[in-house]
Design a protein around this motif. Structure first.
Motif, PDB file in Angstrom:
ATOM      1  N   UNK A 140     -44.986  22.628 -10.281  1.00  0.00           N
ATOM      2  CA  UNK A 140     -44.206  23.635  -9.922  1.00  0.00           C
ATOM      3  C   UNK A 140     -42.784  23.382  -9.345  1.00  0.00           C
ATOM      4  N   UNK A 141     -42.018  22.311 -10.006  1.00  0.00           N
ATOM      5  CA  UNK A 141     -40.522  22.143  -9.187  1.00  0.00           C
ATOM      6  C   UNK A 141     -40.073  21.732 -10.906  1.00  0.00           C
ATOM      7  N   UNK A 142     -40.855  21.958 -11.818  1.00  0.00           N
ATOM      8  CA  UNK A 142     -40.259  22.034 -13.213  1.00  0.00           C
ATOM      9  C   UNK A 142     -40.271  24.026 -13.610  1.00  0.00           C
ATOM     10  N   UNK A 143     -41.511  23.800 -12.691  1.00  0.00           N
ATOM     11  CA  UNK A 143     -41.793  25.446 -13.174  1.00  0.00           C
ATOM     12  C   UNK A 143     -40.688  26.340 -11.880  1.00  0.00           C
ATOM     13  N   UNK A 144     -40.475  26.733 -11.003  1.00  0.00           N
ATOM     14  CA  UNK A 144     -39.834  27.325 -10.727  1.00  0.00           C
ATOM     15  C   UNK A 144     -38.000  26.949 -11.263  1.00  0.00           C
ATOM     16  N   UNK A 145     -37.642  25.692 -11.614  1.00  0.00           N
ATOM     17  CA  UNK A 145     -36.621  25.918 -12.225  1.00  0.00           C
ATOM     18  C   UNK A 145     -36.162  26.439 -13.184  1.00  0.00           C
ATOM     19  N   UNK A 146     -37.033  26.597 -13.767  1.00  0.00           N
ATOM     20  CA  UNK A 146     -37.452  27.119 -15.192  1.00  0.00           C
ATOM     21  C   UNK A 146     -37.468  26.474 -16.279  1.00  0.00           C
ATOM     22  N   UNK A 147     -37.777  25.468 -16.164  1.00  0.00           N
ATOM     23  CA  UNK A 147     -37.649  24.286 -17.069  1.00  0.00           C
ATOM     24  C   UNK A 147     -39.030  24.095 -17.338  1.00  0.00           C
ATOM     25  N   UNK A 148     -39.856  24.420 -17.318  1.00  0.00           N
ATOM     26  CA  UNK A 148     -41.766  25.031 -18.360  1.00  0.00           C
ATOM     27  C   UNK A 148     -42.003  26.189 -17.543  1.00  0.00           C
ATOM     28  N   UNK A 149     -43.393  26.487 -18.250  1.00  0.00           N
ATOM     29  CA  UNK A 149     -43.729  27.939 -18.369  1.00  0.00           C
ATOM     30  C   UNK A 149     -45.195  27.252 -18.553  1.00  0.00           C
ATOM     31  N   UNK A 150     -45.756  28.132 -17.494  1.00  0.00           N
ATOM     32  CA  UNK A 150     -47.522  27.465 -16.919  1.00  0.00           C
ATOM     33  C   UNK A 150     -48.077  28.989 -17.297  1.00  0.00           C
ATOM     34  N   UNK A 151     -49.116  28.737 -17.773  1.00  0.00           N
ATOM     35  CA  UNK A 151     -49.289  29.985 -18.027  1.00  0.00           C
ATOM     36  C   UNK A 151     -51.103  29.529 -18.870  1.00  0.00           C
TER      37      UNK A 151
END
Lengths: 107, 107
Positions: free
Chosen positions: B63-74
């Motif tokens: 979540x932290x990485x996703x919300x920072x825009x670092x990763x995508x989670x699909x």
DNA sequence: GTCATGGTTCGATTCTAGTTGAACGATCGT
DNA sequence: ACGATCGTTCAACTAGAATCGAACCATGAC
């Protein structure tokens, strides 16, 4: 228990990427680093905003950056000179500092 | 209050440098990012260490990485595919990701 | 020596982030 | 439709970081 003056700085080879990233991940600290990009400054002039930051807070800000190895903080007469550890950073993490300094508008 | 599945991701233009730096400033998260550098992975395979991280902790890391825009989670069937947002990061902060991925040995 | 100045350290408080179990949701296989 | 699997969300707790006043210390000026 307080101290004299020459503060401890991590050696170039001891810099840790995560610590550096963390130090730079705060808007105030990042701002300071950008200011220092144009050259060393007297600490007194550094985070000169209104209203002025309390001394202890300012000192803490410097401490985080210093302990991460991002800045150097050296006594100079009765005040201190703060500077970017550009070469050390470039040697340890090539390209990192430049990339961070480039992200202009972005907080 | 739980949710279905397509999770929110920040737009490329909304990425903030400090958030990205913060997301990368944790050893576990940084490690994950490095793993993803070689390509997308199924989430189940991602932080496979011993002892295994609790699901909720792992999810929070993402979540932290996703919300920072670092990763995508699909979503992908019953599991998820996690990937690096390489182009978005490169476009927003040129050179940053490369510099971070280069710092190999350094935690 | 004494005082003013600039900066660090300590300690208390507050705020933010990490950790984890339990509950829930969606999907796939049968 | 049922159950199993994989992951998210919630909520409570813990741990860690920021904030800032007060005490302290060195230096330089006089």
């Amino acid at each position: 228990m307080t101290s004299g003056r020459p503060l401890p700085h991590p050696a170039r080879d001891d810099l840790e990427l995560t610590q550096v990233l963390f130090a730079l991940s705060d808007p105030v600290r990042l701002d300071l680093v950008r200011q220092l990009a144009s050259g060393p400054q007297e600490m007194a002039d550094c985070l000169a905003v209104e209203p002025p930051l309390p001394k202890s807070t300012k000192s803490h800000t410097m401490k985080v950056l210093r302990e991460a190895g991002v800045i150097r903080n050296e006594p100079r007469g009765r005040n201190r000179i703060v500077s970017l550890r550009r070469e050390d950073l470039d040697s340890a993490f090539p390209g990192l500092l430049d990339a961070v300094l480039d992200g202009e508008g972005t907080a």
